[in-house]
Motif scaffolding. Structure first.
Motif, PDB file in Angstrom:
ATOM      1  N   LYS A 127       0.856  -1.182   0.000  1.00 44.71           N
ATOM      2  CA  LYS A 127       0.000   0.000   0.000  1.00 44.71           C
ATOM      3  C   LYS A 127       0.891   1.231   0.000  1.00 44.71           C
ATOM      4  O   LYS A 127       1.904   1.262   0.693  1.00 44.71           O
ATOM      5  CB  LYS A 127      -0.904   0.008   1.228  1.00 44.71           C
ATOM      6  N   ALA A 155      -2.084  -1.230  -3.569  1.00 43.18           N
ATOM      7  CA  ALA A 155      -3.182  -0.344  -3.179  1.00 43.18           C
ATOM      8  C   ALA A 155      -2.651   1.083  -3.156  1.00 43.18           C
ATOM      9  O   ALA A 155      -1.563   1.338  -2.636  1.00 43.18           O
ATOM     10  CB  ALA A 155      -3.718  -0.723  -1.806  1.00 43.18           C
ATOM     11  N   HIS A 157      -3.519   5.027  -2.056  1.00 42.42           N
ATOM     12  CA  HIS A 157      -4.315   6.031  -1.365  1.00 42.42           C
ATOM     13  C   HIS A 157      -4.168   7.335  -2.141  1.00 42.42           C
ATOM     14  O   HIS A 157      -3.049   7.786  -2.398  1.00 42.42           O
ATOM     15  CB  HIS A 157      -3.794   6.195   0.070  1.00 42.42           C
ATOM     16  N   ASN A 188      -7.928   3.435  -2.656  1.00 41.96           N
ATOM     17  CA  ASN A 188      -8.109   3.769  -1.246  1.00 41.96           C
ATOM     18  C   ASN A 188      -8.257   5.285  -1.107  1.00 41.96           C
ATOM     19  O   ASN A 188      -7.611   6.043  -1.808  1.00 41.96           O
ATOM     20  CB  ASN A 188      -6.893   3.265  -0.445  1.00 41.96           C
ATOM     21  N   VAL A 209     -11.386  -2.151  -3.644  1.00 42.86           N
ATOM     22  CA  VAL A 209     -11.150  -0.987  -2.789  1.00 42.86           C
ATOM     23  C   VAL A 209     -10.593  -1.425  -1.438  1.00 42.86           C
ATOM     24  O   VAL A 209     -10.798  -2.554  -0.999  1.00 42.86           O
ATOM     25  CB  VAL A 209     -12.439  -0.166  -2.563  1.00 42.86           C
ATOM     26  N   VAL A 210      -9.890  -0.485  -0.822  1.00 46.19           N
ATOM     27  CA  VAL A 210      -9.384  -0.664   0.536  1.00 46.19           C
ATOM     28  C   VAL A 210     -10.082   0.363   1.420  1.00 46.19           C
ATOM     29  O   VAL A 210     -10.106   1.553   1.098  1.00 46.19           O
ATOM     30  CB  VAL A 210      -7.857  -0.460   0.587  1.00 46.19           C
ATOM     31  N   VAL A 211     -10.645  -0.089   2.522  1.00 49.08           N
ATOM     32  CA  VAL A 211     -11.393   0.784   3.426  1.00 49.08           C
ATOM     33  C   VAL A 211     -10.618   0.955   4.722  1.00 49.08           C
ATOM     34  O   VAL A 211     -10.144  -0.019   5.315  1.00 49.08           O
ATOM     35  CB  VAL A 211     -12.781   0.197   3.731  1.00 49.08           C
TER      36      VAL A 211
END
Length: 356
Positions: A127, A155, A157, A188, A209-211
């Motif tokens: 990430k 991932a 952000h 994200n 998606v990453v939460v």
């Protein structure tokens, strides 16, 4: 999400919907050197059949060895490397969102982790953020290096480190990264509702998606996400009665894993997130934030109006920390001078427990 995504909360979220629920971030050095605090965070629920851990590190040897320990001794099935944390105590060591600036170092760390995981059939993902700031973007290089190193996914952000958690996430770089690499890209940033996730995937082409902060006080978000991605109708928003049932279940699971006294203390910080937007009075909120036993919690929750509808005014609003942009990102001296270097070999702290 430090102090949030422990075994109890992962169990609660898992009960709501399908997904991969990642353990709190631990340090590679702490694990390799047998730090008691680090090891205490590697607790898994009895029903957690897929164990996923987020790992922080700045030294390839430590990260590789830590990955091996996670696979061999803890039965972990997925390792995620955190290169997204923006907090000063991490970036001043060249870690978190600062690290991808050093392309060779990033490659060495990823290669060490992927190689260790491969011996056990365990995938490694990473990430990251857009970059340190607008003038020092790293996400495209990071994606290329992740792919070349054998990472299973990346991932992104949609903020830079200097933004912290402020403002609005920029999803355009996520879409650009999707076109730049062949491995799956996960988006994200600002996934507050299931509709946000569907929109992100539609706009960016992300594989998923990453939460993070979006699930604070809202574990049912994963139920809604599962329904939305399956093309089903998202469930009706919960009443306060349903929320208070969820609150008690959360505290109950914490008590099972930590003991009642510590579990109730851990639950206190969740009260404001669960009750955000509801009309519960300040005195009751204060009492809930000081709860010490499950019986006391049950008694206080009974004072909440079970028929009060969910406050739609807070839908789509940020949850958790937000703050303001930083004036600068704290970096090791000379960090930006050589993007192809392998870092200054600064020893990572054992007790880094932030996120990104």
């Amino acid at each position: 999400m430090a102090g949030i995504t422990n075994a109890a909360y992962r169990r609660l979220c898992r009960e709501q919907g399908a997904g991969l629920y990642v353990c709190e971030m631990i340090t590679s050095r702490g694990l390799v050197e047998g730090d008691a605090t680090t090891k205490s965070m590697l607790v898994f629920d009895e029903l957690e059949d897929v164990r996923s851990v987020q790992l922080y590190g700045t030294d390839p040897a430590y990260v590789g060895k830590a990955t091996e320990i996670l696979c061999a001794e803890y039965g972990v099935a997925h390792v995620d490397l955190n290169f997204g944390c923006p907090v000063p105590k991490v970036t001043r060591k060249g870690g978190g969102a600062a690290l991808p600036w050093k392309r060779n170092l990033l490659g060495e760390i990823l290669t060490a982790a992927v190689s260790a995981g491969a011996r056990y059939g365990v995938p490694v993902t990473m990430k990251t953020r857009i970059g340190i700031d607008e003038d020092h973007q790293t996400y495209l290089d990071a994606g290329r290096i992740a792919e070349e190193s054998g990472a299973a996914a990346i991932a992104l952000h949609g903020r830079t480190a200097i933004q912290g958690y402020s403002g609005t996430a920029d999803w355009a770089p996520i879409a650009e990264l999707v076109q730049h690499v062949d491995i799956p890209v996960l988006g994200n940033g600002d996934i507050w509702e299931a509709s946000d996730a569907v929109r992100m995937v539609a706009e960016t082409g992300a594989a998923g998606v990453v939460v993070g902060r979006g699930c604070l006080g809202r574990p049912w978000l994963f139920r809604d996400l599962a329904a939305a991605f399956a093309g089903e109708t998202v469930a009706v928003l919960p009443s306060l009665g349903e929320v208070r049932t969820m609150m008690y279940r959360h505290a109950e699971l914490l008590a099972q894993h930590m003991g009642e006294e510590r579990g109730c203390k851990e639950f206190r910080k969740h009260v404001s997130w669960y009750l955000k937007g509801f009309s519960a009075g300040g005195e009751l909120r204060h009492a809930l934030a000081l709860v010490s036993t499950l019986a006391e919690l049950d008694r206080l929750l009974e004072q909440l109006d079970p028929d009060e509808p969910f406050p739609t005014s807070i839908l789509g609003a940020p949850r958790g920390r937000q703050g303001s942009p930083r004036k600068r990102v704290v970096l090791p001296e000379g960090w930006l001078d050589d993007a192809d270097g392998t870092g200054l070999h600064l020893a990572e702290d054992i007790d880094e427990v932030s996120g990104g």
